[in-house]
Design a protein around this motif. Structure first.
Motif, mmCIF file in Angstrom:
data_model
loop_
_atom_site.group_PDB
_atom_site.id
_atom_site.type_symbol
_atom_site.label_atom_id
_atom_site.label_comp_id
_atom_site.label_asym_id
_atom_site.label_seq_id
_atom_site.Cartn_x
_atom_site.Cartn_y
_atom_site.Cartn_z
ATOM 1 N N SER A 80 0.756 -1.205 -0.256
ATOM 2 C CA SER A 80 0.069 -0.104 0.080
ATOM 3 C C SER A 80 0.951 1.340 -0.014
ATOM 4 N N ILE A 81 1.922 1.156 0.825
ATOM 5 C CA ILE A 81 2.923 2.285 0.771
ATOM 6 C C ILE A 81 3.500 2.713 -0.623
ATOM 7 N N ASP A 82 3.955 1.385 -1.197
ATOM 8 C CA ASP A 82 4.357 1.622 -2.641
ATOM 9 C C ASP A 82 3.507 2.115 -3.620
ATOM 10 N N LYS A 83 2.184 1.650 -3.382
ATOM 11 C CA LYS A 83 1.201 2.270 -4.427
ATOM 12 C C LYS A 83 1.072 3.764 -4.239
ATOM 13 N N LEU A 84 0.795 4.259 -3.010
ATOM 14 C CA LEU A 84 0.725 5.616 -2.723
ATOM 15 C C LEU A 84 1.866 6.312 -3.239
ATOM 16 N N GLY A 88 2.199 9.484 -6.317
ATOM 17 C CA GLY A 88 2.914 10.685 -5.824
ATOM 18 C C GLY A 88 2.556 11.223 -4.625
ATOM 19 N N TYR A 89 1.988 10.228 -3.633
ATOM 20 C CA TYR A 89 1.583 10.542 -2.227
ATOM 21 C C TYR A 89 2.087 9.851 -1.206
ATOM 22 N N SER A 90 3.537 9.689 -1.016
ATOM 23 C CA SER A 90 4.357 9.044 -0.173
ATOM 24 C C SER A 90 3.791 9.243 1.360
ATOM 25 N N PRO A 91 3.588 8.449 2.019
ATOM 26 C CA PRO A 91 3.266 8.416 3.505
ATOM 27 C C PRO A 91 4.237 9.075 4.284
ATOM 28 N N CYS A 92 3.841 9.911 5.261
ATOM 29 C CA CYS A 92 5.057 10.598 5.982
ATOM 30 C C CYS A 92 5.531 9.976 7.333
ATOM 31 N N GLY A 93 6.461 10.192 7.975
ATOM 32 C CA GLY A 93 6.853 9.252 9.115
ATOM 33 C C GLY A 93 7.268 7.933 8.955
ATOM 34 N N ALA A 106 -1.053 8.835 6.060
ATOM 35 C CA ALA A 106 -0.699 9.362 4.754
ATOM 36 C C ALA A 106 -1.617 10.501 4.660
ATOM 37 N N TYR A 107 -1.459 11.105 3.738
ATOM 38 C CA TYR A 107 -2.641 12.456 3.259
ATOM 39 C C TYR A 107 -3.284 12.189 1.810
ATOM 40 N N ASP A 108 -4.505 12.533 1.706
ATOM 41 C CA ASP A 108 -5.078 12.643 0.182
ATOM 42 C C ASP A 108 -4.485 14.141 -0.316
ATOM 43 N N ASP A 110 -6.160 16.920 -0.558
ATOM 44 C CA ASP A 110 -6.893 17.766 0.063
ATOM 45 C C ASP A 110 -6.203 17.888 1.656
ATOM 46 N N GLY A 111 -5.277 17.002 2.154
ATOM 47 C CA GLY A 111 -4.859 16.807 3.384
ATOM 48 C C GLY A 111 -5.486 16.221 4.397
ATOM 49 N N ASN A 112 -6.751 15.412 3.945
ATOM 50 C CA ASN A 112 -7.372 14.292 4.705
ATOM 51 C C ASN A 112 -6.687 13.317 5.061
ATOM 52 N N ARG A 113 -6.539 13.093 6.318
ATOM 53 C CA ARG A 113 -5.580 12.064 6.913
ATOM 54 C C ARG A 113 -5.925 10.705 6.884
ATOM 55 N N LEU A 114 -5.131 9.755 6.228
ATOM 56 C CA LEU A 114 -5.503 8.555 6.102
ATOM 57 C C LEU A 114 -4.501 7.471 7.159
ATOM 58 N N ILE A 115 -5.200 6.497 7.460
ATOM 59 C CA ILE A 115 -4.347 5.548 8.564
ATOM 60 C C ILE A 115 -4.372 4.142 7.656
ATOM 61 N N LEU A 116 -3.155 3.963 7.137
ATOM 62 C CA LEU A 116 -3.090 2.613 6.494
ATOM 63 C C LEU A 116 -2.579 1.736 7.720
ATOM 64 N N HIS A 117 -3.483 0.719 7.790
ATOM 65 C CA HIS A 117 -3.544 -0.201 8.929
ATOM 66 C C HIS A 117 -3.177 -1.913 8.681
ATOM 67 N N GLN A 118 -2.360 -2.627 9.168
ATOM 68 C CA GLN A 118 -2.357 -3.854 8.769
ATOM 69 C C GLN A 118 -2.464 -4.472 10.052
#
Length: 123
Positions: A80-84, A88-93, A106-108, A110-118
């Motif tokens: 999922s990180i690779d896909k982002l 062009g929207y690499s996760p931060c941290g 990660a953020y879309d 518009d700056g909406n926060r996404l939490i990618l969780h496994q």
């Protein structure tokens, strides 16, 4: 009586945000009204994206100031990180680990926060 629930995102950058979710989720919206509304079905959740009318735009403020996050549980966090990153929207941290699993923010567009969780594997 409630018959359905949706998470909706208001965006004046409608086309950019719809394109982001189309690329990241790997599918086109289930419902689409050009420049007005797009709806994605994600594992039982309906995610709606709409462009607020010009008379209502001030009402929505800045998404990055919101306390809301969209948590997306994924099968493989690294994929999922690779896909982002590819779109062009690499996760931060860094990936963090907790008792419930691993996650990264990660953020879309518009700056909406996404939490990618496994989820943690239960043994």
């Amino acid at each position: 009586m409630v018959t359905a629930a949706f998470v909706t995102i208001a965006s004046v950058n409608f086309d950019v945000v719809v394109d982001f979710y189309t690329q990241f989720l790997g599918s086109a919206p289930d419902r689409y009204v050009p420049t007005v509304y797009a709806e994605f079905s994600i594992a039982g959740l309906q995610l709606g994206i709409f462009c607020p009318k010009s008379t209502n735009r001030d009402e929505f403020g800045h998404p990055s100031q919101s306390g809301m996050s969209i948590c997306l549980e994924v099968a493989n966090l690294e994929d999922s990180i690779d896909k982002l990153s590819q779109i062009g929207y690499s996760p931060c941290g860094k990936i963090t680990t907790a008792s419930h699993g691993r996650e990264i923010y990660a953020y879309d567009p518009d700056g909406n926060r996404l939490i990618l969780h496994q989820a943690a594997k239960i043994t």
